[in-house]
Design a protein around this motif. Structure first.
Motif, PDB file in Angstrom:
ATOM      1  N   THR A 248       3.533   9.811   1.852  1.00 11.55           N
ATOM      2  CA  THR A 248       2.473   9.847   2.910  1.00 11.55           C
ATOM      3  C   THR A 248       1.871   8.467   3.074  1.00 11.55           C
ATOM      4  OG1 THR A 248       1.934  11.973   2.376  1.00 11.55           O
ATOM      5  CG2 THR A 248       0.172  10.536   3.107  1.00 11.55           C
ATOM      6  N   SER A 249       1.732   8.109   4.374  1.00  9.14           N
ATOM      7  CA  SER A 249       1.047   6.529   4.672  1.00  9.14           C
ATOM      8  C   SER A 249      -0.123   6.882   5.725  1.00  9.14           C
ATOM      9  CB  SER A 249       2.150   5.746   5.159  1.00  9.14           C
ATOM     10  OG  SER A 249       2.603   6.378   6.452  1.00  9.14           O
ATOM     11  N   ASN A 250      -1.010   5.896   5.768  1.00  6.18           N
ATOM     12  CA  ASN A 250      -2.017   6.192   6.701  1.00  6.18           C
ATOM     13  C   ASN A 250      -2.464   4.760   7.199  1.00  6.18           C
ATOM     14  OD1 ASN A 250      -3.405   9.128   6.045  1.00  6.18           O
ATOM     15  ND2 ASN A 250      -2.639   8.177   4.127  1.00  6.18           N
ATOM     16  N   ALA A 251      -3.089   4.694   8.341  1.00  2.28           N
ATOM     17  CA  ALA A 251      -3.336   3.414   8.834  1.00  2.28           C
ATOM     18  C   ALA A 251      -4.524   3.350   9.210  1.00  2.28           C
ATOM     19  CB  ALA A 251      -2.318   3.134  10.103  1.00  2.28           C
ATOM     20  N   TYR A 252      -5.381   2.360   9.080  1.00  2.00           N
ATOM     21  CA  TYR A 252      -6.838   2.203   9.097  1.00  2.00           C
ATOM     22  C   TYR A 252      -7.415   0.904   9.749  1.00  2.00           C
ATOM     23  CZ  TYR A 252      -6.817   5.725   5.335  1.00  2.00           C
ATOM     24  OH  TYR A 252      -6.528   6.931   4.612  1.00  2.00           O
ATOM     25  N   GLY A 253      -6.531  -0.208   9.921  1.00  2.20           N
ATOM     26  CA  GLY A 253      -7.029  -1.208  10.871  1.00  2.20           C
ATOM     27  C   GLY A 253      -6.110  -1.699  11.576  1.00  2.20           C
ATOM     28  N   VAL A 254      -6.358  -2.417  12.510  1.00  2.63           N
ATOM     29  CA  VAL A 254      -5.422  -3.381  13.384  1.00  2.63           C
ATOM     30  C   VAL A 254      -6.031  -4.345  14.169  1.00  2.63           C
ATOM     31  CG1 VAL A 254      -5.693  -1.507  15.592  1.00  2.63           C
ATOM     32  CG2 VAL A 254      -3.434  -2.824  15.348  1.00  2.63           C
ATOM     33  N   ASN A 255      -5.144  -5.474  14.230  1.00  3.22           N
ATOM     34  CA  ASN A 255      -5.678  -6.532  14.856  1.00  3.22           C
ATOM     35  C   ASN A 255      -5.070  -6.743  16.423  1.00  3.22           C
ATOM     36  OD1 ASN A 255      -3.293  -7.874  14.564  1.00  3.22           O
ATOM     37  ND2 ASN A 255      -3.819  -9.260  13.082  1.00  3.22           N
ATOM     38  N   ASP A 256      -5.551  -7.991  17.022  1.00  5.49           N
ATOM     39  CA  ASP A 256      -5.096  -8.170  18.361  1.00  5.49           C
ATOM     40  C   ASP A 256      -3.621  -8.216  18.720  1.00  5.49           C
ATOM     41  OD1 ASP A 256      -7.748  -7.598  19.480  1.00  5.49           O
ATOM     42  OD2 ASP A 256      -8.115  -9.417  19.747  1.00  5.49           O
ATOM     43  N   ALA A 257      -2.962  -8.441  17.686  1.00  2.00           N
ATOM     44  CA  ALA A 257      -1.627  -9.053  17.658  1.00  2.00           C
ATOM     45  C   ALA A 257      -0.881  -7.553  17.504  1.00  2.00           C
ATOM     46  CB  ALA A 257      -1.251  -9.973  16.596  1.00  2.00           C
ATOM     47  N   GLY A 258      -1.470  -6.503  16.970  1.00  4.81           N
ATOM     48  CA  GLY A 258      -0.695  -5.130  16.662  1.00  4.81           C
ATOM     49  C   GLY A 258      -0.467  -5.159  15.321  1.00  4.81           C
ATOM     50  N   ILE A 297      -8.108  -5.431   9.111  1.00  5.80           N
ATOM     51  CA  ILE A 297      -7.497  -6.785   9.103  1.00  5.80           C
ATOM     52  C   ILE A 297      -8.169  -7.581  10.491  1.00  5.80           C
ATOM     53  CG2 ILE A 297      -5.610  -5.591  10.770  1.00  5.80           C
ATOM     54  CD1 ILE A 297      -3.901  -8.004   9.593  1.00  5.80           C
ATOM     55  N   ASN A 298      -8.309  -8.869  10.128  1.00  7.75           N
ATOM     56  CA  ASN A 298      -8.888  -9.579  11.661  1.00  7.75           C
ATOM     57  C   ASN A 298      -7.770 -10.474  12.172  1.00  7.75           C
ATOM     58  OD1 ASN A 298      -8.491 -12.056   9.794  1.00  7.75           O
ATOM     59  ND2 ASN A 298     -10.658 -12.318   9.574  1.00  7.75           N
ATOM     60  N   ASN A 299      -8.202 -11.109  13.309  1.00  7.39           N
ATOM     61  CA  ASN A 299      -6.995 -11.718  14.075  1.00  7.39           C
ATOM     62  C   ASN A 299      -6.441 -12.922  13.323  1.00  7.39           C
ATOM     63  OD1 ASN A 299      -7.299 -10.076  16.277  1.00  7.39           O
ATOM     64  ND2 ASN A 299      -8.655 -11.330  17.345  1.00  7.39           N
ATOM     65  N   LYS A 300      -7.052 -13.496  12.140  1.00  7.95           N
ATOM     66  CA  LYS A 300      -6.420 -14.458  11.258  1.00  7.95           C
ATOM     67  C   LYS A 300      -5.573 -14.055  10.390  1.00  7.95           C
ATOM     68  CE  LYS A 300     -10.644 -17.305  11.522  1.00  7.95           C
ATOM     69  NZ  LYS A 300     -11.693 -18.020  10.940  1.00  7.95           N
ATOM     70  N   GLY A 301      -5.520 -12.550  10.284  1.00  6.17           N
ATOM     71  CA  GLY A 301      -4.487 -11.981   9.390  1.00  6.17           C
ATOM     72  C   GLY A 301      -5.339 -11.612   8.016  1.00  6.17           C
ATOM     73  N   ASP A 302      -6.339 -11.960   7.762  1.00  4.97           N
ATOM     74  CA  ASP A 302      -7.126 -11.808   6.547  1.00  4.97           C
ATOM     75  C   ASP A 302      -7.644 -10.000   6.455  1.00  4.97           C
ATOM     76  OD1 ASP A 302      -7.238 -14.229   5.848  1.00  4.97           O
ATOM     77  OD2 ASP A 302      -9.041 -14.530   6.838  1.00  4.97           O
ATOM     78  N   VAL A 303      -7.151  -9.469   5.289  1.00  4.33           N
ATOM     79  CA  VAL A 303      -7.337  -8.223   4.918  1.00  4.33           C
ATOM     80  C   VAL A 303      -8.159  -7.648   3.924  1.00  4.33           C
ATOM     81  CG1 VAL A 303      -5.734  -6.022   4.704  1.00  4.33           C
ATOM     82  CG2 VAL A 303      -4.868  -7.951   5.741  1.00  4.33           C
ATOM     83  N   GLY A 311      -7.151   3.427 -12.104  1.00  6.25           N
ATOM     84  CA  GLY A 311      -7.597   4.529 -11.649  1.00  6.25           C
ATOM     85  C   GLY A 311      -8.606   4.124 -10.695  1.00  6.25           C
ATOM     86  N   MET A 312      -9.192   5.110  -9.874  1.00 12.55           N
ATOM     87  CA  MET A 312     -10.188   4.938  -8.680  1.00 12.55           C
ATOM     88  C   MET A 312     -11.375   4.503  -9.312  1.00 12.55           C
ATOM     89  SD  MET A 312      -9.264   8.167  -5.914  1.00 12.55           S
ATOM     90  CE  MET A 312      -7.451   8.275  -5.319  1.00 12.55           C
ATOM     91  N   ASP A 313     -11.812   5.029 -10.343  1.00 11.87           N
ATOM     92  CA  ASP A 313     -13.100   4.400 -10.931  1.00 11.87           C
ATOM     93  C   ASP A 313     -13.343   3.138 -11.266  1.00 11.87           C
ATOM     94  OD1 ASP A 313     -14.089   6.906 -10.736  1.00 11.87           O
ATOM     95  OD2 ASP A 313     -13.844   7.619 -12.916  1.00 11.87           O
ATOM     96  N   GLU A 314     -12.040   2.416 -11.158  1.00  9.60           N
ATOM     97  CA  GLU A 314     -12.083   0.912 -11.621  1.00  9.60           C
ATOM     98  C   GLU A 314     -11.778   0.157 -10.267  1.00  9.60           C
ATOM     99  OE1 GLU A 314     -12.945  -0.340 -14.377  1.00  9.60           O
ATOM    100  OE2 GLU A 314     -13.289   1.654 -15.238  1.00  9.60           O
ATOM    101  N   ALA A 315     -12.045   0.859  -9.198  1.00  7.59           N
ATOM    102  CA  ALA A 315     -11.791  -0.142  -7.750  1.00  7.59           C
ATOM    103  C   ALA A 315     -12.649  -1.250  -7.823  1.00  7.59           C
ATOM    104  CB  ALA A 315     -11.720   0.924  -6.623  1.00  7.59           C
ATOM    105  N   ARG A 316     -12.028  -2.389  -7.319  1.00 11.81           N
ATOM    106  CA  ARG A 316     -12.554  -3.412  -6.911  1.00 11.81           C
ATOM    107  C   ARG A 316     -12.452  -3.960  -5.263  1.00 11.81           C
ATOM    108  NH1 ARG A 316     -14.448  -6.898 -11.124  1.00 11.81           N
ATOM    109  NH2 ARG A 316     -14.605  -5.778 -13.229  1.00 11.81           N
ATOM    110  N   ALA A 317     -13.748  -4.467  -4.774  1.00 10.13           N
ATOM    111  CA  ALA A 317     -13.310  -5.028  -3.142  1.00 10.13           C
ATOM    112  C   ALA A 317     -12.484  -6.151  -3.502  1.00 10.13           C
ATOM    113  CB  ALA A 317     -14.665  -5.356  -2.759  1.00 10.13           C
ATOM    114  N   THR A 318     -11.319  -6.224  -2.572  1.00  6.85           N
ATOM    115  CA  THR A 318     -10.397  -7.205  -2.276  1.00  6.85           C
ATOM    116  C   THR A 318     -10.066  -7.728  -1.200  1.00  6.85           C
ATOM    117  OG1 THR A 318      -9.197  -5.559  -4.086  1.00  6.85           O
ATOM    118  CG2 THR A 318      -7.908  -7.370  -3.004  1.00  6.85           C
ATOM    119  N   LEU A 319      -9.678  -8.949  -1.255  1.00  8.14           N
ATOM    120  CA  LEU A 319      -9.584  -9.814   0.057  1.00  8.14           C
ATOM    121  C   LEU A 319      -8.106 -10.278  -0.134  1.00  8.14           C
ATOM    122  CD1 LEU A 319      -9.985 -11.392   2.857  1.00  8.14           C
ATOM    123  CD2 LEU A 319     -10.976 -13.185   1.420  1.00  8.14           C
ATOM    124  N   TRP A 320      -7.176  -9.906   0.920  1.00 10.29           N
ATOM    125  CA  TRP A 320      -5.926 -10.465   0.916  1.00 10.29           C
ATOM    126  C   TRP A 320      -5.757 -11.621   1.865  1.00 10.29           C
ATOM    127  CZ3 TRP A 320      -6.871  -5.229   0.215  1.00 10.29           C
ATOM    128  CH2 TRP A 320      -6.250  -4.563  -0.927  1.00 10.29           C
TER     129      TRP A 320
END
Length: 381
Positions: A248-258, A297-303, A311-320
């Protein structure tokens, strides 16, 4: 999604698919929740001794309840999401989930379509806000738009439920709506008073999660009862972005470049943060663990999104960014962690690099939205 809250337990969990589900909110007693932190707005300023600090943090308060959360941020740094009210006198006590807007640390209540609950999901630079609200006498949510302090029912496709998930700078909103007869859920576009259903790729359920200013729409569509694929629409043309290992896959964000971001489930049932450029998939990597979710994702490509080491209880906010995954807990003032706060997930990023999301206090299990503002080069040096 509306969740039940039990006292003494964290209220939210990262979900690999922010699906089209609604639940009655019944919140048990919040006695035992402890306030954490020493200030109403944790506005943390970088000092010379902390040159590694890349962001200041603003804690987004609730309406007196145990929770708030940030879903979107516009170019001016205005944040929208949800916040709960103080517990009432019911047995057990209940908190009401309200659509909220923050221009600082204190929330403004956006109001509802007459029902008790509402949530804001998206905001444009013109401060037009979309989300959903319950209507009087029903627990069915309706897509809602807020403009100049007025809530408007956006309508649907003849069924009982609809929700607007995002809005672009042109005022076009996207989300989903249930069809007449409650048989299908369709990805939906609201534009200039016209409601349009988008084509799916074979199943009975689809939802649009994000829209760019150039008209790319990202979301997902089921291909069977148990499987969904990330998709992108341009006009009325839908493209299946695929997945891997027949998952399964899911898409949640898109920028102006597609460029599209989301998650895909791999063979070992772990969710992986994924970037699609066209139909080419790239695994963004994690903070060393097996799981991750990319939300925006923004237009600079930062995600931005979340990554988990265990596991999910150990999730941390992440910037790529720049080819690497950054734990956002490591680039804010260490005093935040000392006060018990953990940034769980980053839900949104604007073109200026402002990041909004949800954090939890591990000392008292409170949850709050947050806004991160990049520290300028001059301030950091």
């Amino acid at each position: 999604m509306l969740r039940r809250i039990e006292a003494g337990k964290p209220a939210s969990r990262i979900s690999p698919a922010r699906g089209v589900q609604f639940f009655e909110i019944q919140m048990t007693s919040t006695k035992g929740f402890r306030a954490a932190g020493t200030s109403a707005a944790l506005v943390l300023v970088c000092a010379a001794a902390h040159a590694e600090v890349a962001y200041t943090l603003i804690k987004l308060e609730s309406f007196g309840g145990s929770r708030s959360g940030a879903h979107a941020v516009n170019g001016a740094g205005v944040v929208v999401g949800f916040a709960t009210t103080a517990p009432n006198d019911d047995d057990p006590p209940s908190e009401f989930l309200r659509a909220a807007r923050w221009t600082g640390s204190s929330p403004a209540d956006l109001g509802t379509l007459g029902g008790p609950y509402a949530t804001a999901n998206g905001i444009s630079d013109a401060n037009v806000i979309v989300g959903y609200s319950l209507v009087p006498g029903s627990y069915n949510a309706r897509a809602a738009l807020w403009r100049d302090g007025v809530a408007t029912d956006l309508g649907g496709l003849g069924g009982s439920r609809s929700e607007a998930k995002a809005i672009n700078q042109k005022g076009t909103a996207v989300g989903y709506a249930v069809t007449l007869g409650e048989k299908k859920t369709r990805a939906t576009v609201w534009k200039n008073g016209v409601i349009k259903a988008l084509p799916g790729i074979g199943g009975n359920t689809a939802a649009a999660e994000a829209i760019s200013n150039t008209g790319f729409i990202a979301g997902w569509s089921t291909v069977s009862k148990r499987r969904a694929h990330a998709v992108v629409w341009k006009g009325s043309v839908v493209t299946d972005l695929g997945t891997s290992h027949d998952g399964t896959s899911n898409a949640y964000g898109v920028n102006d470049a597609g460029q599209v971001v989301g998650s895909r489930v791999v063979q070992d049932s772990h969710s992986r943060p994924t970037l699609w450029v066209g139909t080419t998939m790239t695994d963004l990597g994690t903070l060393g663990g097996d799981q991750g979710w990319a939300w925006a994702i923004n237009n600079k490509g930062d995600v931005v999104g979340a990554s988990s080491k265990s596991g999910m209880d150990e999730a941390r906010a992440t910037l790529w960014s720049g080819g690497r995954a950054v734990d956002l807990n490591d680039v804010i003032d260490p005093e935040v962690r000392a006060e018990g706060w953990l940034l769980l997930e980053a839900r949104a990023i604007n073109q200026n690099g402002y990041i909004a999301g949800i954090m939890r206090n591990e000392m008292g299990w409170e949850e709050r939205g947050y806004l991160l503002k990049p520290v300028t080069s001059a301030a950091r040096h």
